[in-house]
Design a protein around this motif. Structure first.
Motif, short mmCIF file in Angstrom:
data_model
loop_
_atom_site.label_atom_id
_atom_site.label_comp_id
_atom_site.label_asym_id
_atom_site.label_seq_id
_atom_site.Cartn_x
_atom_site.Cartn_y
_atom_site.Cartn_z
N MET A 254 6.05 26.10 3.63
CA MET A 254 6.94 26.71 2.65
C MET A 254 6.69 28.21 2.57
SD MET A 254 7.28 24.01 -0.47
CE MET A 254 8.68 24.82 -1.17
N GLY A 255 7.66 28.90 2.04
CA GLY A 255 7.52 30.33 1.90
C GLY A 255 8.87 30.95 1.63
N ALA A 256 8.81 32.18 1.15
CA ALA A 256 10.05 32.86 0.82
C ALA A 256 10.84 33.13 2.09
CB ALA A 256 9.73 34.16 0.11
N SER A 257 12.10 33.42 1.93
CA SER A 257 12.94 33.75 3.06
C SER A 257 12.43 35.03 3.69
CB SER A 257 14.38 33.93 2.58
OG SER A 257 15.20 34.15 3.69
N GLY A 258 12.29 35.01 4.99
CA GLY A 258 11.81 36.20 5.68
C GLY A 258 10.30 36.28 5.75
N SER A 259 9.62 35.23 5.29
CA SER A 259 8.16 35.27 5.30
C SER A 259 7.61 34.96 6.69
CB SER A 259 7.61 34.28 4.28
OG SER A 259 8.14 32.99 4.55
N GLY A 260 8.44 34.48 7.60
CA GLY A 260 7.98 34.25 8.98
C GLY A 260 7.81 32.79 9.35
N LYS A 261 8.42 31.87 8.56
CA LYS A 261 8.28 30.44 8.85
C LYS A 261 8.91 30.08 10.20
CE LYS A 261 10.62 29.25 5.22
NZ LYS A 261 10.99 30.57 4.66
N SER A 262 10.15 30.53 10.39
CA SER A 262 10.82 30.19 11.65
C SER A 262 10.10 30.82 12.83
CB SER A 262 12.27 30.66 11.61
OG SER A 262 12.97 29.97 10.62
N THR A 263 9.61 32.03 12.64
CA THR A 263 8.86 32.70 13.70
C THR A 263 7.64 31.86 14.08
OG1 THR A 263 9.56 34.78 12.72
CG2 THR A 263 7.77 34.88 14.33
N LEU A 264 6.94 31.37 13.08
CA LEU A 264 5.77 30.53 13.33
C LEU A 264 6.17 29.24 14.02
CD1 LEU A 264 2.75 30.08 12.98
CD2 LEU A 264 3.19 29.15 10.71
N MET A 265 7.26 28.65 13.56
CA MET A 265 7.71 27.39 14.16
C MET A 265 8.06 27.58 15.64
SD MET A 265 7.51 24.81 12.25
CE MET A 265 8.69 23.49 12.19
N ASP B 252 11.86 51.62 18.66
CA ASP B 252 10.50 52.15 18.55
C ASP B 252 9.74 51.56 17.37
OD1 ASP B 252 11.12 53.70 20.67
OD2 ASP B 252 11.67 55.46 19.46
N ILE B 253 10.50 50.91 16.50
CA ILE B 253 9.87 50.43 15.28
C ILE B 253 9.18 49.10 15.52
CG2 ILE B 253 10.20 49.98 12.82
CD1 ILE B 253 13.11 51.28 13.41
N ASP B 254 7.95 49.05 15.10
CA ASP B 254 7.14 47.85 15.24
C ASP B 254 7.24 47.05 13.95
OD1 ASP B 254 5.24 46.00 15.66
OD2 ASP B 254 3.59 47.40 16.02
N VAL B 255 7.78 45.81 14.04
CA VAL B 255 7.93 44.99 12.84
C VAL B 255 6.93 43.85 12.89
CG1 VAL B 255 9.54 43.69 11.40
CG2 VAL B 255 10.40 45.52 12.90
N PRO B 256 5.83 43.94 12.20
CA PRO B 256 4.91 42.81 12.20
C PRO B 256 5.46 41.69 11.32
CG PRO B 256 4.05 44.60 10.85
CD PRO B 256 5.38 45.06 11.35
N VAL B 257 5.51 40.47 11.86
CA VAL B 257 6.04 39.34 11.09
C VAL B 257 4.92 38.37 10.73
CG1 VAL B 257 7.67 37.42 11.09
CG2 VAL B 257 8.32 39.59 12.14
N LEU B 258 4.13 38.00 11.73
CA LEU B 258 2.97 37.15 11.44
C LEU B 258 1.72 38.02 11.53
CD1 LEU B 258 3.89 33.93 13.47
CD2 LEU B 258 4.39 34.48 11.08
N LYS B 259 0.89 37.89 10.51
CA LYS B 259 -0.24 38.82 10.45
C LYS B 259 -1.56 38.07 10.38
CE LYS B 259 2.93 41.75 7.90
NZ LYS B 259 3.43 41.99 6.54
N GLY B 260 -1.88 37.40 11.43
CA GLY B 260 -3.18 36.74 11.48
C GLY B 260 -3.16 35.37 10.84
N ILE B 261 -2.49 34.44 11.46
CA ILE B 261 -2.43 33.09 10.92
C ILE B 261 -3.42 32.19 11.65
CG2 ILE B 261 -0.99 31.02 10.78
CD1 ILE B 261 1.26 32.72 9.89
N SER B 262 -4.26 31.52 10.89
CA SER B 262 -5.19 30.57 11.48
C SER B 262 -5.07 29.28 10.71
CB SER B 262 -6.64 31.08 11.36
OG SER B 262 -6.77 32.30 12.04
N LEU B 263 -4.87 28.19 11.41
CA LEU B 263 -4.88 26.90 10.72
C LEU B 263 -5.07 25.76 11.70
CD1 LEU B 263 -1.75 25.72 11.25
CD2 LEU B 263 -1.26 27.17 9.30
N ASP B 264 -5.50 24.64 11.16
CA ASP B 264 -5.68 23.41 11.95
C ASP B 264 -4.76 22.35 11.41
OD1 ASP B 264 -7.64 24.33 13.58
OD2 ASP B 264 -9.30 23.65 12.30
N GLY C 123 3.90 36.65 6.19
CA GLY C 123 3.19 36.55 7.46
C GLY C 123 1.75 36.11 7.38
N VAL C 124 1.28 35.74 6.22
CA VAL C 124 -0.07 35.19 6.13
C VAL C 124 -0.04 33.89 5.34
CG1 VAL C 124 -1.35 37.35 6.39
CG2 VAL C 124 -0.55 36.63 4.14
N VAL C 125 -0.99 32.99 5.67
CA VAL C 125 -1.08 31.72 4.95
C VAL C 125 -1.78 31.99 3.63
CG1 VAL C 125 -1.99 29.38 5.02
CG2 VAL C 125 -1.19 30.48 7.13
#
Ligand SMILES: Nc1ncnc2c1ncn2[C@@H]1O[C@H](COP(=O)(O)OP(=O)(O)OP(=O)(O)O)[C@@H](O)[C@H]1O
Ligand SMILES: [Mg+2]
Lengths: 235, 455
Positions: free
Chosen positions: A39-50, A17-29, A221-223
């Motif tokens: 780059m980013g700390a561990s758990g910041s959502g890099k792999s999720t983004l990839m 039931d728990i909602d875990v937001p990982v990426l929170k509105g990423i926009s980039l070109d 989860g944000v740039v």
């Protein structure tokens, strides 16, 4: 027009039931021909983004334009096709098929390419690719007979076999020592320079990030930095 | 992905772990092997059965005269005397489904040669066609000719049993024997056929031109046997006439044998005990029966509403009874084999599920480089099918080898059955599809990210 455009990408995981937001509105070109470090700390959502960038996963919301096409809402078969033709993927742990020769590993994606090449053409192309990454004399070696750096080079050759415009690498040097890391990074730079392949790599290592033209920092989860290219986008 | 590439991939994958592939497919090997062995041994025995039926006469039809029914007393089958040699000739001429036909008249008599005597089970008057219908060969000497029949020649062919009993090891050809004090010249010896399905010795036989039997022997006894007692009867040693009364009282006084010899009844009026015919093929038997029925009804001038005055029998009944036993046996064994195939299939499914789990990362990787879920499905399904087909192939070889071994050591009849081999192939492929589908489907449903992360 940029090769890759992300618009307000959100990704939530649901653990029961728990909602875990990982990426929170990423926009980039990212423009064609760029080499970008993520780059980013561990758990910041890099792999999720990839994974989203690599069309392996869909964002919960937001748009992902790749090469002029909104790919986040495509069918899974279409996305498989895009992974095959437009995207190369390099993994931290190489992910080569065990007990399979370097040559067969490199040629493997061709089996899923529509309008297939003949066996001989596929083989030739794999040979060319392996020669490009400097493994002309290791074609029949199986992964167990290759060093880590060599294995990663086989993986790079495999990622490039279909001449994709973009290459994603999630911590490609994570399992390599500093010397072989340098080799692999030099190869990325060379591919980026001579073939204009767009490269996006995830790393924890700022030495690695230095090889890129642009560094994007993600935090929780944000740039936070590097949304805009160094030259305001070459494209 | 092209099929041959998929199959090649599957073979390579299996070759990476040959021992395991072997053990996985063992169930199929045993299942298919036993099916093939069962089928070959089963069809071997039914083949042998067919042969022994063919030995009695290939596609044989028996035409008997109908029965007389006088005042409610049935004369029994064959008691009417309305079947003539002309009927036989007409059957040969006008029934296209008939290959050969021979009239038969029989008597029972003692055969005497010098100081030896023997009562053959069958003394039959017929034509040379009889040999064709029964699939008999002449081992020594010559067959009965048309001339012999026209002239009522006193010649005969004898079977092996008769030859042994009357001649020991001498050659019987051109020797003389006596039947009811009539001297016959032996012109040929029949090749041995052995016992038939009901255990009757088919070599205990004397064949003579039917005219000779009818007018020289039978006219003495057949009148006797139809008329009840006759002094002739006791002298020939046959007691049949005494024991069995004829159902039909004869209107005319009996002719003496001299009378009969002096004025043989015209051929057209003669009656025969049976006509033995052979259809051109087993499939033609029903057509042959129809053709004979129509022809004989016409020749016998039967009105459309009256019953046939003859009876046609073929061997199907006997064949069916005998082959149903073999069939039952084969079916039972087939059931057992099917169960072992099922068990083999479950084994395949089990190992394929293990394989899917083991190769989760490979699946994830393949998906990451562009494999669609249906490519993954095909890959694992083909692997299961190839595994089963290899098992099936080995099973076919082993089963065939086993059947051959049985044939050699136990001398059981076996027959290679192509349909069984094809069926075995189809069945193993189906087992592969049925039991390989679930694991393959599971593989294809994997999420690439999770699969790649799988340890
Ligand atoms: N399948 C999942 N289900 C639930 N939560 C997940 C899942 N995958 C990732 N997460 C969560 O998402 C967050 C981001 O994970 P991610 O793998 O993207 O981090 P990362 O930046 O790549 O870290 P690292 O540098 O350690 O690789 C983590 O908190 C993780 O727990
Ligand atoms: Mg990560």
């Amino acid at each position: 027009m940029a090769l890759i455009t992300l618009k307000n990408i959100y990704k939530d995981y649901y653990l029961g039931d728990i909602d875990v937001p990982v990426l929170k509105g990423i926009s980039l070109d990212i423009a064609g021909g760029e080499m970008v470090a993520l780059m980013g700390a561990s758990g910041s959502g890099k792999s999720t983004l990839m994974n989203i960038l690599g069309c392996l996963d869909r964002p919960t919301s937001g748009e992902y334009w790749l090469d002029g096409e909104e790919v986040s809402r495509l069918s899974s078969d279409r996305r498989a096709m895009i992974r095959n033709r437009k995207i190369g993927f390099v993994f931290q742990n190489f992910n080569l098929l065990a007990r399979t020769s370097a040559l067969d590993n490199v040629a493997m994606p061709l089996a899923y390419t529509a309008g297939q090449l003949s066996n001989r053409e596929a083989r030739q192309r794999a040979e060319t690719m392996l020669t490009r990454v400097g493994l002309a004399d290791r074609m029949e070696h199986v992964p167990a007979q290759l060093s880590g750096g060599q294995q990663q080079r086989v993986a790079i050759a495999r990622a490039l076999i279909n001449h994709p415009p973009v290459l994603f690498a999630d911590e490609p040097t994570g399992n390599l020592d500093s010397h072989t890391s340098e080799e692999v990074l030099a190869m990325f730079q060379e591919l980026n320079r001579t073939e204009k392949i767009t490269i996006i790599l995830v790393t924890h290592d700022s030495h690695v990030a230095e090889h890129a033209q642009r560094v994007i920092h993600i935090s929780d989860g944000v740039v936070v930095d590097g949304v805009f290219g160094p030259a305001g986008g070459e494209a | 992905m092209k099929l041959y590439a998929v199959v090649g991939n599957a073979l390579r994958t299996l070759a990476r772990n040959p021992m395991r592939a072997m053990l996985t497919t063992l169930g199929i090997v045993i299942g298919v092997g036993s099916v093939i062995a069962m089928m070959e041994i089963g069809s071997g025995s039914s083949e042998a059965l067919k042969k022994s039926i063919a030995n009695m006469g290939a596609n044989m039809l028996m035409v008997f005269p109908g029965m007389t029914n006088t005042g409610g007393v049935s004369g029994g089958m064959g008691s009417a005397k309305n079947l003539t040699p002309d009927d036989c000739a007409a059957i040969i001429k006008e029934c296209p489904a008939i290959r050969a036909a021979a009239p038969l008249v029989w008597v029972r008599a003692q055969a005497v040669r010098g100081n030896r005597n023997w009562v053959p089970q069958q003394i039959m008057g017929t034509t040379a066609d009889y040999l064709e219908v029964r699939g008999n060969r002449i081992e020594q000497g010559v067959s009965i000719s048309q001339r012999d029949i026209l002239n009522c020649n006193r010649v005969c062919l004898i079977g092996k049993t008769v030859a042994q009993n009357l001649f020991d090891n001498e050659s019987p050809v051109n020797q003389e024997i006596r039947l009811k004090s009539i001297t016959f010249r032996v012109i040929g010896v029949l090749a041995p056929k052995g016992a038939n399905m009901v255990g009757q010795d088919q070599d205990d036989v004397i064949l003579a031109p039917w005219t000779t039997v009818k007018y020289r022997i039978s006219s003495t006894t057949s009148s006797a046997s139809t008329q009840g007692e006759s002094s002739k009867n006791s002298t020939t040693g046959s007691t049949r006439g005494i024991l069995y009364h004829s159902a039909t009282p004869d209107l005319y006084p009996a002719r003496s044998s001299t009378q009969a010899e002096d004025s043989p009844i015209s051929l057209r009026l003669a009656s025969v005990n049976m006509i033995l015919a052979s259809a051109v093929s087993p499939e033609a038997i029903p057509a042959a029966i129809d053709q004979i029925t129509i022809l004989l009804r016409e020749r016998h001038r039967l009105r459309p509403d009256s019953d046939d005055d003859f009876i046609i029998r073929d061997m199907t009944e006997m064949t069916n009874t005998l082959s149903s036993t073999t069939k039952l046996m084969t079916n039972l064994l087939l059931c057992v084999a099917m169960i072992s195939l099922m068990v083999g299939g479950v084994g395949i499914m089990n190992i394929m599920l293990v394989s899917v789990t083991e190769r989760t990362r490979e699946i994830g990787l393949r998906m990451a480089v562009g494999a669609r879920s249906r490519d993954i499905l095909t890959q694992f399904l083909v692997e299961a099918i190839v595994l089963c087909l290899i098992g099936g192939l080995i099973g076919i070889l082993l089963g065939h080898g086993g059947a051959m071994l049985v044939a050699m050591t136990l001398h059981w009849p076996v027959a290679t059955s192509i349909p069984a081999i094809l069926a075995a192939f189809l069945v193993s492929a189906s087992v592969g599809i049925i039991f390989g589908y679930y694991p393959a489907w599971k593989a294809s449903r994997l999420d690439p990210i999770e699969a790649l992360r799988y340890e």
